[in-house]
Design a protein around this motif. Structure first.
Motif, PDB file in Angstrom:
ATOM      1  N   VAL A   1       0.820  -1.206   0.000  1.00 28.68           N
ATOM      2  CA  VAL A   1       0.000   0.000   0.000  1.00 28.68           C
ATOM      3  C   VAL A   1       0.857   1.259   0.000  1.00 28.68           C
ATOM      4  O   VAL A   1       0.328   2.368   0.081  1.00 28.68           O
ATOM      5  N   LEU A   2       2.170   1.116  -0.093  1.00 27.80           N
ATOM      6  CA  LEU A   2       3.088   2.245   0.051  1.00 27.80           C
ATOM      7  C   LEU A   2       3.625   2.700  -1.304  1.00 27.80           C
ATOM      8  O   LEU A   2       3.901   1.881  -2.188  1.00 27.80           O
ATOM      9  N   SER A   3       3.804   4.000  -1.443  1.00 25.98           N
ATOM     10  CA  SER A   3       4.462   4.547  -2.629  1.00 25.98           C
ATOM     11  C   SER A   3       5.972   4.435  -2.455  1.00 25.98           C
ATOM     12  O   SER A   3       6.474   4.182  -1.350  1.00 25.98           O
ATOM     13  N   VAL A   4       6.710   4.640  -3.537  1.00 32.10           N
ATOM     14  CA  VAL A   4       8.174   4.614  -3.461  1.00 32.10           C
ATOM     15  C   VAL A   4       8.663   5.686  -2.494  1.00 32.10           C
ATOM     16  O   VAL A   4       9.594   5.468  -1.704  1.00 32.10           O
TER      17      VAL A   4
ATOM     18  N   ALA B   1      10.956   5.197   0.884  1.00 34.44           N
ATOM     19  CA  ALA B   1      12.193   5.942   1.119  1.00 34.44           C
ATOM     20  C   ALA B   1      12.161   6.644   2.471  1.00 34.44           C
ATOM     21  O   ALA B   1      13.179   6.686   3.193  1.00 34.44           O
ATOM     22  N   ALA B   2      11.008   7.187   2.848  1.00 40.71           N
ATOM     23  CA  ALA B   2      10.883   7.867   4.140  1.00 40.71           C
ATOM     24  C   ALA B   2      11.081   6.897   5.301  1.00 40.71           C
ATOM     25  O   ALA B   2      11.700   7.245   6.312  1.00 40.71           O
ATOM     26  N   ILE B   3      10.570   5.687   5.175  1.00 37.79           N
ATOM     27  CA  ILE B   3      10.776   4.666   6.211  1.00 37.79           C
ATOM     28  C   ILE B   3      12.250   4.312   6.308  1.00 37.79           C
ATOM     29  O   ILE B   3      12.839   4.282   7.405  1.00 37.79           O
ATOM     30  N   ASN B   4      12.895   4.060   5.166  1.00 41.58           N
ATOM     31  CA  ASN B   4      14.304   3.657   5.170  1.00 41.58           C
ATOM     32  C   ASN B   4      15.218   4.746   5.714  1.00 41.58           C
ATOM     33  O   ASN B   4      16.293   4.450   6.249  1.00 41.58           O
ATOM     34  N   ALA B   5      14.790   5.994   5.604  1.00 40.58           N
ATOM     35  CA  ALA B   5      15.619   7.099   6.106  1.00 40.58           C
ATOM     36  C   ALA B   5      15.659   7.132   7.633  1.00 40.58           C
ATOM     37  O   ALA B   5      16.551   7.754   8.219  1.00 40.58           O
ATOM     38  N   GLU B   6      14.713   6.439   8.292  1.00 39.39           N
ATOM     39  CA  GLU B   6      14.616   6.523   9.747  1.00 39.39           C
ATOM     40  C   GLU B   6      14.720   5.169  10.438  1.00 39.39           C
ATOM     41  O   GLU B   6      14.348   5.023  11.603  1.00 39.39           O
TER      42      GLU B   6
ATOM     43  N   GLN C   1      15.772   0.901  -5.567  1.00 42.21           N
ATOM     44  CA  GLN C   1      17.147   0.869  -5.065  1.00 42.21           C
ATOM     45  C   GLN C   1      17.514   2.202  -4.409  1.00 42.21           C
ATOM     46  O   GLN C   1      18.073   2.241  -3.310  1.00 42.21           O
ATOM     47  N   LYS C   2      17.177   3.301  -5.080  1.00 42.68           N
ATOM     48  CA  LYS C   2      17.458   4.626  -4.521  1.00 42.68           C
ATOM     49  C   LYS C   2      16.689   4.856  -3.219  1.00 42.68           C
ATOM     50  O   LYS C   2      17.135   5.615  -2.353  1.00 42.68           O
ATOM     51  N   ALA C   3      15.532   4.216  -3.084  1.00 44.98           N
ATOM     52  CA  ALA C   3      14.738   4.358  -1.862  1.00 44.98           C
ATOM     53  C   ALA C   3      15.300   3.549  -0.701  1.00 44.98           C
ATOM     54  O   ALA C   3      14.773   3.630   0.416  1.00 44.98           O
ATOM     55  N   GLY C   4      16.346   2.768  -0.954  1.00 41.50           N
ATOM     56  CA  GLY C   4      17.001   2.021   0.116  1.00 41.50           C
ATOM     57  C   GLY C   4      16.493   0.620   0.336  1.00 41.50           C
ATOM     58  O   GLY C   4      16.777   0.006   1.371  1.00 41.50           O
TER      59      GLY C   4
END
Length: 325
Positions: A143-146, A150-155, A262-265
């Motif tokens: 249900v998540l956008s790219v 990315a926001a999750i992986n940043a934290e 990949q860029k989103a982590g």
């Protein structure tokens, strides 16, 4: 990025390894896994042999114990975790809080991944599972956008795994009740969504009706593709309107989004389809392995050949680029 591939049978596991899968996920032949269908899955000896086959060729194996234990029968799920460790699994994929706690306390050396069934869709949930149960990887819900991934992986320092191909669940994963209402069997407790034993097709003067548990889910003309009758992808009539209430009966294909993921982590790309054949598994793995290898080597992504493997020969990027969001 790691390619995580389904295997519903020992033959599919061998096909996935041979085709280049970095990792294979599978389950025991009982209610502890969410693909509990006749003729699928592994007994203990088959699992042990499959893991040995994979390890000898450099691949890893994850065991999905991703249903929710039934009150009074927790021992079945506890035994599955113990057997996964003794079979040599590289990790178990768990959803239930109590089972995660049991695994962390009684099998601390066994790597724990969080199933998509747990529906952890924000960084607080992800970090809670990591801090409380030592979860090393989370399979994110579809249900998540790219950008949200990315926001999750940043934290978080937890690895993230996302689905890139196959069946597209559109309900809140781990909470689906439509199928259990129609059939009396729960996807999340018994491991069976839209079981084949409850599916019927009827030809009504050239119009094909697809039924689940006695409910008509689809009605298609003779020349139209007939999708499998999954309730959340059903075509419903209300008043003068007829259409798909939740999502068209299509498959997820995020093949061309691999560079963005990949860029989103993202750590791992997951393919759905433990019910599918070994030839399906081999072809999908070869396509995604070629794409990941090209990305690593700085080459253009190869053109995909996956359209004919999709449900109803139709594909979508799902929530990754969903305009209704």
């Amino acid at each position: 990025m790691e390619i995580v591939c389904p295997a519903g049978t020992p033959a599919s596991l061998r096909a996935a390894v041979t085709a280049g899968a970095h990792t294979i996920y599978c389950g025991f032949a009982d209610e502890t896994n969410a693909r509990n269908f006749p003729g699928l899955n592994f007994d203990r000896a088959e699992m042990r042999e499959g893991i040995a086959f994979a390890h000898a060729r450099g691949s890893k194996v994850l065991i999905a114990i991703n249903t929710f234990p039934r009150a009074g029968d927790e021992a079945l799920w506890h035994r599955a975790v113990a057997d996964a460790e003794s079979c040599g699994a590289d990790a178990v994929i768990l959803a239930d809080l109590g089972l995660l706690d049991h695994a962390a306390r009684h099998h601390p050396g066994l790597r724990r991944h969080l199933s998509v069934q747990a529906a952890a869709a924000n960084v607080d949930a992800v970090n809670f599972y990591a801090d409380t149960f030592g979860v090393k990887r989370v399979v994110l819900p579809r249900v998540l956008s790219v950008q949200e991934i990315a926001a999750i992986n940043a934290e978080t320092e937890v690895e993230t795994e996302v689905f890139v191909f196959g069946g597209l669940c559109v309900m809140a994963e781990g909470r689906c009740s439509l199928s259990s209402y129609a059939t009396g069997l729960s996807p999340n407790m018994n491991g069976v969504c839209s079981p084949a034993s409850h599916v019927e097709y009827h030809d009504d003067r050239g119009v094909l009706d697809a039924k689940l548990g006695g409910f008509t889910i689809h009605r298609v003309q003779k020349d139209e593709p007939a999708p499998y009758p999954t309730l959340c992808k059903g075509c419903f009539s209300a008043g003068e309107k007829t259409g798909h209430l939740f999502e068209d009966a299509v498959s997820l294909n995020a093949e061309h989004l691999i560079p963005q993921l990949q860029k989103a982590g993202v750590t791992a790309l997951k393919i759905e389809g433990r019910q599918r054949s070994r030839s399906y598994v081999a072809q999908v793995v070869r396509n995604f392995r070629a794409a990941v290898d090209a990305l690593e080597e700085g080459r253009p992504l190869p053109e995909g050949m996956l359209a004919r493997l999709s449900e109803g020969q139709a594909m979508t990027t799902g929530a990754y680029k969903k305009t209704w969001r």
